[in-house]
Motif scaffolding. Sequence first.
Motif, PDB file in Angstrom:
ATOM      1  N   ILE A 117      90.508   5.379  33.873  1.00 25.52           N
ATOM      2  CA  ILE A 117      91.113   6.509  33.723  1.00 25.52           C
ATOM      3  C   ILE A 117      92.072   6.596  32.338  1.00 25.52           C
ATOM      4  CG2 ILE A 117      90.687   7.442  35.908  1.00 25.52           C
ATOM      5  CD1 ILE A 117      93.735   7.231  36.264  1.00 25.52           C
ATOM      6  N   TYR A 118      91.707   7.650  31.638  1.00 28.01           N
ATOM      7  CA  TYR A 118      92.675   7.888  30.472  1.00 28.01           C
ATOM      8  C   TYR A 118      93.028   9.137  29.998  1.00 28.01           C
ATOM      9  CZ  TYR A 118      88.201   9.050  28.560  1.00 28.01           C
ATOM     10  OH  TYR A 118      86.829   9.798  28.391  1.00 28.01           O
ATOM     11  N   SER A 119      92.891  10.158  30.972  1.00 30.26           N
ATOM     12  CA  SER A 119      93.333  11.519  30.770  1.00 30.26           C
ATOM     13  C   SER A 119      94.944  11.716  30.409  1.00 30.26           C
ATOM     14  CB  SER A 119      92.771  12.566  31.810  1.00 30.26           C
ATOM     15  OG  SER A 119      93.381  11.879  33.144  1.00 30.26           O
ATOM     16  N   HIS A 120      95.734  10.620  30.828  1.00 30.95           N
ATOM     17  CA  HIS A 120      96.990  10.644  30.604  1.00 30.95           C
ATOM     18  C   HIS A 120      97.529   9.932  29.467  1.00 30.95           C
ATOM     19  CE1 HIS A 120      96.071   7.097  32.732  1.00 30.95           C
ATOM     20  NE2 HIS A 120      97.244   6.355  32.327  1.00 30.95           N
ATOM     21  N   VAL A 121      96.437   9.691  28.626  1.00 31.84           N
ATOM     22  CA  VAL A 121      96.753   8.925  27.342  1.00 31.84           C
ATOM     23  C   VAL A 121      96.794   9.910  26.341  1.00 31.84           C
ATOM     24  CG1 VAL A 121      96.062   7.153  25.578  1.00 31.84           C
ATOM     25  CG2 VAL A 121      96.048   6.771  28.038  1.00 31.84           C
ATOM     26  N   ASN A 122      97.833  10.097  25.222  1.00 34.31           N
ATOM     27  CA  ASN A 122      97.802  10.855  24.173  1.00 34.31           C
ATOM     28  C   ASN A 122      97.164  10.141  22.840  1.00 34.31           C
ATOM     29  OD1 ASN A 122      98.389  12.176  21.929  1.00 34.31           O
ATOM     30  ND2 ASN A 122     100.512  12.567  22.334  1.00 34.31           N
ATOM     31  N   PRO A 123      95.809  10.755  22.675  1.00 31.67           N
ATOM     32  CA  PRO A 123      95.000  10.232  21.590  1.00 31.67           C
ATOM     33  C   PRO A 123      95.732  10.016  20.090  1.00 31.67           C
ATOM     34  CG  PRO A 123      94.396  12.232  22.065  1.00 31.67           C
ATOM     35  CD  PRO A 123      95.314  11.916  22.764  1.00 31.67           C
ATOM     36  N   TYR A 124      96.791  10.769  19.980  1.00 25.11           N
ATOM     37  CA  TYR A 124      97.550  10.780  18.506  1.00 25.11           C
ATOM     38  C   TYR A 124      98.556   9.691  18.387  1.00 25.11           C
ATOM     39  CZ  TYR A 124      95.371  15.109  18.841  1.00 25.11           C
ATOM     40  OH  TYR A 124      94.100  16.234  19.399  1.00 25.11           O
ATOM     41  N   GLY A 125      98.873   9.061  19.126  1.00 27.01           N
ATOM     42  CA  GLY A 125      99.430   7.917  19.119  1.00 27.01           C
ATOM     43  C   GLY A 125     101.094   8.102  19.295  1.00 27.01           C
ATOM     44  N   THR A 126     101.390   9.301  19.905  1.00 27.90           N
ATOM     45  CA  THR A 126     102.585   9.565  20.239  1.00 27.90           C
ATOM     46  C   THR A 126     102.980   9.822  21.541  1.00 27.90           C
ATOM     47  OG1 THR A 126     102.396  12.023  19.977  1.00 27.90           O
ATOM     48  CG2 THR A 126     103.132  10.793  17.734  1.00 27.90           C
ATOM     49  N   PHE A 127     104.092   9.147  21.932  1.00 31.79           N
ATOM     50  CA  PHE A 127     104.446   9.421  23.487  1.00 31.79           C
ATOM     51  C   PHE A 127     105.848   9.560  23.565  1.00 31.79           C
ATOM     52  CE2 PHE A 127     104.424   4.793  22.113  1.00 31.79           C
ATOM     53  CZ  PHE A 127     105.435   4.649  22.953  1.00 31.79           C
ATOM     54  N   ARG A 128     106.156  10.046  24.819  1.00 33.27           N
ATOM     55  CA  ARG A 128     107.622  10.183  25.160  1.00 33.27           C
ATOM     56  C   ARG A 128     107.884   9.086  26.147  1.00 33.27           C
ATOM     57  NH1 ARG A 128     106.805  15.678  27.798  1.00 33.27           N
ATOM     58  NH2 ARG A 128     104.722  15.571  27.109  1.00 33.27           N
ATOM     59  N   LEU A 129     108.974   8.806  25.642  1.00 32.38           N
ATOM     60  CA  LEU A 129     109.602   7.285  26.539  1.00 32.38           C
ATOM     61  C   LEU A 129     110.970   7.754  26.928  1.00 32.38           C
ATOM     62  CD1 LEU A 129     109.252   4.432  27.220  1.00 32.38           C
ATOM     63  CD2 LEU A 129     110.507   3.763  24.958  1.00 32.38           C
ATOM     64  N   ASN A 130     111.126   7.622  28.206  1.00 37.90           N
ATOM     65  CA  ASN A 130     112.106   7.959  28.755  1.00 37.90           C
ATOM     66  C   ASN A 130     112.885   6.911  29.497  1.00 37.90           C
ATOM     67  OD1 ASN A 130     114.410   9.003  30.385  1.00 37.90           O
ATOM     68  ND2 ASN A 130     113.361  10.436  31.643  1.00 37.90           N
ATOM     69  N   MET A 131     113.764   6.007  29.011  1.00 39.40           N
ATOM     70  CA  MET A 131     114.374   4.922  29.158  1.00 39.40           C
ATOM     71  C   MET A 131     115.524   5.009  30.437  1.00 39.40           C
ATOM     72  SD  MET A 131     113.251   2.883  27.238  1.00 39.40           S
ATOM     73  CE  MET A 131     114.314   1.401  27.308  1.00 39.40           C
ATOM     74  N   ARG A 132     115.552   6.129  30.888  1.00 37.98           N
ATOM     75  CA  ARG A 132     116.257   6.216  32.253  1.00 37.98           C
ATOM     76  C   ARG A 132     115.405   6.416  33.412  1.00 37.98           C
ATOM     77  NH1 ARG A 132     121.064  10.616  30.161  1.00 37.98           N
ATOM     78  NH2 ARG A 132     121.466   9.556  28.377  1.00 37.98           N
ATOM     79  N   GLU A 133     114.199   6.329  33.229  1.00 35.86           N
ATOM     80  CA  GLU A 133     113.188   6.570  34.429  1.00 35.86           C
ATOM     81  C   GLU A 133     112.434   5.284  34.135  1.00 35.86           C
ATOM     82  OE1 GLU A 133     109.643   9.960  35.236  1.00 35.86           O
ATOM     83  OE2 GLU A 133     111.630  10.469  34.858  1.00 35.86           O
ATOM     84  N   ARG A 134     111.836   4.994  35.431  1.00 34.35           N
ATOM     85  CA  ARG A 134     110.698   3.638  35.332  1.00 34.35           C
ATOM     86  C   ARG A 134     109.878   4.001  36.370  1.00 34.35           C
ATOM     87  NH1 ARG A 134     113.095  -1.881  36.815  1.00 34.35           N
ATOM     88  NH2 ARG A 134     110.826  -2.276  37.394  1.00 34.35           N
ATOM     89  N   LEU A 135     108.437   3.334  36.285  1.00 39.91           N
ATOM     90  CA  LEU A 135     107.718   3.124  37.215  1.00 39.91           C
ATOM     91  C   LEU A 135     108.235   2.427  38.355  1.00 39.91           C
ATOM     92  CD1 LEU A 135     104.425   3.122  35.044  1.00 39.91           C
ATOM     93  CD2 LEU A 135     105.253   5.144  35.998  1.00 39.91           C
ATOM     94  N   SER A 136     108.106   2.915  39.561  1.00 31.69           N
ATOM     95  CA  SER A 136     108.642   2.141  40.800  1.00 31.69           C
ATOM     96  C   SER A 136     107.438   0.885  40.989  1.00 31.69           C
ATOM     97  CB  SER A 136     108.747   2.642  42.025  1.00 31.69           C
ATOM     98  OG  SER A 136     107.556   3.541  42.389  1.00 31.69           O
ATOM     99  N   LEU A 137     106.140   1.061  40.998  1.00 27.45           N
ATOM    100  CA  LEU A 137     105.145   0.231  41.188  1.00 27.45           C
ATOM    101  C   LEU A 137     105.493  -0.676  42.071  1.00 27.45           C
ATOM    102  CD1 LEU A 137     104.158  -0.430  37.462  1.00 27.45           C
ATOM    103  CD2 LEU A 137     102.874   1.226  38.922  1.00 27.45           C
ATOM    104  N   GLY A 138     105.538  -0.192  43.323  1.00 26.68           N
ATOM    105  CA  GLY A 138     106.057  -0.925  44.612  1.00 26.68           C
ATOM    106  C   GLY A 138     107.204  -1.282  44.925  1.00 26.68           C
ATOM    107  N   ASP A 139     108.103  -1.266  44.079  1.00 26.91           N
ATOM    108  CA  ASP A 139     109.430  -1.676  44.145  1.00 26.91           C
ATOM    109  C   ASP A 139     110.132  -0.252  44.559  1.00 26.91           C
ATOM    110  OD1 ASP A 139     111.959  -3.178  44.541  1.00 26.91           O
ATOM    111  OD2 ASP A 139     112.245  -3.375  42.327  1.00 26.91           O
ATOM    112  N   LYS A 140     110.443  -0.275  46.008  1.00 28.23           N
ATOM    113  CA  LYS A 140     110.944   0.823  46.462  1.00 28.23           C
ATOM    114  C   LYS A 140     112.732   0.800  46.469  1.00 28.23           C
ATOM    115  CE  LYS A 140     107.194   2.576  47.780  1.00 28.23           C
ATOM    116  NZ  LYS A 140     106.584   3.478  47.122  1.00 28.23           N
ATOM    117  N   ASN A 141     113.042  -0.252  46.098  1.00 30.36           N
ATOM    118  CA  ASN A 141     114.718  -0.283  45.834  1.00 30.36           C
ATOM    119  C   ASN A 141     115.270   0.113  44.779  1.00 30.36           C
ATOM    120  OD1 ASN A 141     114.793  -1.298  48.521  1.00 30.36           O
ATOM    121  ND2 ASN A 141     114.354  -3.387  47.817  1.00 30.36           N
TER     122      ASN A 141
END
Length: 74
Positions: free
Chosen positions: A48-72
């Motif tokens: 899937i790629y609907s969440h990808v910005n085709p213009y090469g710009t993206f917002r990066l939030n260094m205070r937030e991260r994907l948990s990806l299984g790490d609930k702690n």
Amino acid sequence: MAVLSLHLLQNCLVFINTLMIQEVLMEDNHKLLSRLNPEDFRALTPLIYSHVNPYGTFRLNMRERLSLGDKNVS
């Protein structure tokens, strides 16, 4: 070098998408799993790629991260 970088980026995107789909499926969400039949599971894809910005710009939030299984980690 640009083509190899694009391939690496695509592989990373598929990997993250796979982890996110697995996390949704592993949640204690019996209502969702009971609605899915074998054909639905076969149709799941990490391509899937609907969440990808085709213009090469993206917002990066260094205070937030994907948990990806790490609930702690918050």
